[in-house]
Structures are given as structure tokens and as C-alpha cells.
Design an enzyme around this catalytic site. Structure first.
Site, mmCIF file in Angstrom:
data_model
loop_
_atom_site.group_PDB
_atom_site.id
_atom_site.type_symbol
_atom_site.label_atom_id
_atom_site.label_comp_id
_atom_site.label_asym_id
_atom_site.label_seq_id
_atom_site.Cartn_x
_atom_site.Cartn_y
_atom_site.Cartn_z
ATOM 1 N N HIS A 58 39.871 35.980 33.803
ATOM 2 C CA HIS A 58 39.959 37.438 33.638
ATOM 3 C C HIS A 58 39.918 38.128 34.880
ATOM 4 O O HIS A 58 39.800 37.480 35.994
ATOM 5 C CB HIS A 58 38.749 37.873 32.681
ATOM 6 C CG HIS A 58 37.336 37.923 33.206
ATOM 7 N ND1 HIS A 58 36.865 36.467 33.585
ATOM 8 C CD2 HIS A 58 36.525 38.643 33.678
ATOM 9 C CE1 HIS A 58 35.634 36.584 34.009
ATOM 10 N NE2 HIS A 58 35.313 37.839 34.122
ATOM 11 N N HIS A 95 37.918 40.213 36.764
ATOM 12 C CA HIS A 95 36.706 40.712 37.499
ATOM 13 C C HIS A 95 36.993 39.898 39.042
ATOM 14 O O HIS A 95 37.194 38.900 39.046
ATOM 15 C CB HIS A 95 35.474 40.357 36.915
ATOM 16 C CG HIS A 95 35.005 41.205 35.811
ATOM 17 N ND1 HIS A 95 34.342 41.120 34.675
ATOM 18 C CD2 HIS A 95 35.621 42.551 35.201
ATOM 19 C CE1 HIS A 95 34.354 41.706 33.784
ATOM 20 N NE2 HIS A 95 35.040 42.873 34.264
ATOM 21 N N ASP A 121 34.726 38.623 41.057
ATOM 22 C CA ASP A 121 33.926 37.578 41.279
ATOM 23 C C ASP A 121 34.904 36.207 40.738
ATOM 24 O O ASP A 121 34.219 35.131 40.892
ATOM 25 C CB ASP A 121 32.571 37.570 40.883
ATOM 26 C CG ASP A 121 32.361 37.854 39.467
ATOM 27 O OD1 ASP A 121 33.189 38.517 38.719
ATOM 28 O OD2 ASP A 121 31.437 36.993 38.930
ATOM 29 N N HIS A 122 35.870 36.474 40.150
ATOM 30 C CA HIS A 122 36.556 35.215 39.490
ATOM 31 C C HIS A 122 37.922 35.132 40.324
ATOM 32 O O HIS A 122 38.654 34.211 40.131
ATOM 33 C CB HIS A 122 36.801 35.415 38.043
ATOM 34 C CG HIS A 122 35.527 35.528 37.408
ATOM 35 N ND1 HIS A 122 35.215 34.403 36.397
ATOM 36 C CD2 HIS A 122 34.404 36.339 37.134
ATOM 37 C CE1 HIS A 122 33.965 34.537 35.824
ATOM 38 N NE2 HIS A 122 33.417 35.528 36.407
ATOM 39 N N HIS A 146 34.388 40.372 26.777
ATOM 40 C CA HIS A 146 33.889 40.893 27.986
ATOM 41 C C HIS A 146 34.989 41.599 28.756
ATOM 42 O O HIS A 146 34.558 42.606 29.192
ATOM 43 C CB HIS A 146 33.714 39.407 28.867
ATOM 44 C CG HIS A 146 33.192 39.618 30.045
ATOM 45 N ND1 HIS A 146 31.803 39.984 30.499
ATOM 46 C CD2 HIS A 146 33.492 39.106 31.363
ATOM 47 C CE1 HIS A 146 31.634 40.107 31.788
ATOM 48 N NE2 HIS A 146 32.722 39.625 32.531
ATOM 49 N N ASP A 172 33.727 34.062 31.273
ATOM 50 C CA ASP A 172 32.541 34.930 30.976
ATOM 51 C C ASP A 172 32.292 35.372 29.572
ATOM 52 O O ASP A 172 31.638 36.252 29.126
ATOM 53 C CB ASP A 172 32.507 36.142 31.812
ATOM 54 C CG ASP A 172 31.934 35.791 33.298
ATOM 55 O OD1 ASP A 172 31.983 34.856 33.651
ATOM 56 O OD2 ASP A 172 32.071 37.035 34.025
ATOM 57 N N HIS A 219 28.891 30.915 35.345
ATOM 58 C CA HIS A 219 27.577 31.414 35.793
ATOM 59 C C HIS A 219 26.428 30.690 35.386
ATOM 60 O O HIS A 219 26.477 30.077 34.325
ATOM 61 C CB HIS A 219 27.300 33.026 35.314
ATOM 62 C CG HIS A 219 28.217 33.780 35.694
ATOM 63 N ND1 HIS A 219 28.027 34.579 37.095
ATOM 64 C CD2 HIS A 219 29.437 34.543 35.454
ATOM 65 C CE1 HIS A 219 29.035 35.231 37.507
ATOM 66 N NE2 HIS A 219 29.899 35.391 36.369
#
Length: 256
Positions: free
Chosen positions: A56, A58, A60-61, A115, A134, A172
Site C-alpha cells: 500500500h 503509506h 513507511d512502506h 487500512h 498493514d 510492524h
């Protein structure tokens, strides 16, 4: 499993894991939010980066993708077709199959809105490996940033239906906190109590609590256990639908 196939977590930021799948020569990276630890690991293990899988959008990915492509320009990037990305990629969606010949791996794409609306997972049927970003966590699930509770519930049902032996690689290190929450609503679940002790030991040694398995999640993850009578009585909701129970659990977890 291909006996020389290895899967290792590359820690990033505070609690992210970037998953590295390799056979000693070629590597696949899942959700590289950061570049530096990935390049360090690839160089240390003398690996060539052949593909990047994105679950996805975001930051941090995906934060490390552009830089990785500069260093490894032949790398193919696969990303959800229902989301927008600034880097060059192959869009993938429900029921697409990726054949990654370099590692002799095949992944089926599963769409998992919740998410984010376009979130996907990558599932290897022949090795029973799930890279789910996530959506599903150790004893938990992702927050609803874009999707509805109903979408997330349905997405989790798709994952719950995978073979029990499936290894679950989420992104995570939330397991211990998730188990603590789960124990507040299902305090008599023996599998959960056992998992809490085991996870506490792992984290005391600074060892990842992942991968999990679908089997373990079905036994201990409250978001897959809406029909548990103990959970229903804890939240004072008997005879409610599984979705209603799930929605209340997700709201409670937001404030835990």
C-alpha cells in the site's frame, strides 16, 4: 519450501519490518520504507535485487523505492493498481499472479481494502507464505484510514480462510501491545496467555515476534474471533453480528 529460500526481517524506523526474500543470489524486498538498511543488507549478503513488492501507499512502506531503483535499475516493482505511485511499477490486483522466476516463486495477489482502499497482500500458495502489509498483524489488524469496518472485516475473512500453516509476514512489531489489548477482552483464552509469555520472551531478547501463522491468529487474534462468547460478553454485546463485534473491537483498540 525451496530449501535455500530464506526470509529475513530488516528493521526500519521505530517498529517496521522490511521483508527480504532471497536464495543466496537474487532477492525480493517487500515494502521498503527506508533505503539505507536495505542496501546495507543486500551488499552484506551479496544479493541482487530482482523485485520489490508493495502492499500500500503509506510512506513507511514506499519511502525507499525511488532510491533503490536508482541503484538497481533493472528491478521490477509491483504495486496495487487501485493506488497512485510516482515511481515506475507494474499495477496488480485481485487474482493476478506474479511469477518471479529469479527465485522460483509465484505470488497470488489478494485485494484487502480497509487500512487503505487499494491495499493488497501477496500469497505464495506452494510455500504458504503471506506478505500482508498493514492488514493483519500479530494478534491485531490495521487501523481504518481509508476503508470501512465492513471492508476490513471482509479482508480479514479472506486471510482467515488461507491454509492454517500459512506463515504471516506483517510489517510492524505490534504483537505484544496487541496481545495486551486482546487479554483485556478475552482474559481466559489459554492460547492467548501462552502467546503472551512466548512473545514477551522473544521481545526481551530483541527477537522479532514474526512470522506468525494463520492457525495462531485464529486462536489468539480478537479481530478474527468476533464469534467468541467471551469477547461478546466482555464488550456487552451478545447476539450481535460478527461485524458489529469487530467494529467495536477496532474502535476500542484505537484508544488502547
Amino acid at each position: 519450501m525451496n530449501h535455500n529460500l530464506q526470509i529475513i526481517p530488516i528493521p526500519a524506523f521505530k517498529d517496521n519490518y522490511i521483508w527480504l526474500i532471497h536464495n543466496g543470489i537474487q532477492a525480493i524486498i517487500v515494502d521498503p520504507g527506508d533505503t539505507t538498511p536495505v542496501i546495507e543488507t543486500l551488499q552484506r549478503l551479496n544479493l541482487n535485487l530482482s523485485a520489490i513488492l508493495i502492499t500500500h501507499h503509506h510512506h513507511d512502506h514506499i519511502g525507499g523505492v525511488a532510491e533503490l531503483l536508482e541503484k538497481y535499475p533493472k528491478t521490477k516493482v509491483y504495486a496495487p493498481r487501485l493506488e497512485q505511485y510516482a515511481f515506475e511499477h507494474i499495477p496488480v490486483g485481485e487474482a493476478d499472479t506474479l511469477t518471479l522466476k529469479a527465485l522460483n516463486l509465484e505470488f497470488k495477489v489478494i485485494e484487502l481494502p480497509g487500512h487503505t482502499l487499494g491495499h493488497v497482500a501477496y500469497y505464495s500458495n506452494n510455500h504458504h507464505l503471506l506478505f500482508c502489509g498493514d492488514t493483519l498483524f500479530g494478534a491485531g489488524c490495521g487501523r481504518l484510514f481509508e476503508g470501512t469496518a465492513a471492508q476490513m472485516y471482509d479482508s480479514l475473512q479472506k486471510l482467515a480462510a488461507l491454509p492454517a500453516t500459512t506463515k504471516v509476514y506483517c510489517t510492524h512489531e505490534y504483537t505484544l501491545h496487541n496481545i495486551s489489548f486482546a487479554l483485556t477482552i478475552e482474559p481466559n483464552n489459554q492460547a492467548l496467555i501462552k502467546r503472551f509469555k512466548h512473545t514477551q520472551k522473544l521481545r526481551d531478547l530483541n527477537t522479532p515476534s514474526l512470522p506468525s501463522t494463520i492457525d495462531l491468529e485464529l486462536a489468539t487474534n480478537p479481530f478474527l474471533r468476533s464469534s467468541s462468547s467471551e469477547i461478546q460478553s466482555s464488550i456487552q454485546l451478545s447476539n450481535a453480528s460478527d461485524l458489529e463485534v469487530f467494529s467495536i473491537l477496532r474502535k476500542r483498540r484505537n484508544h488502547y
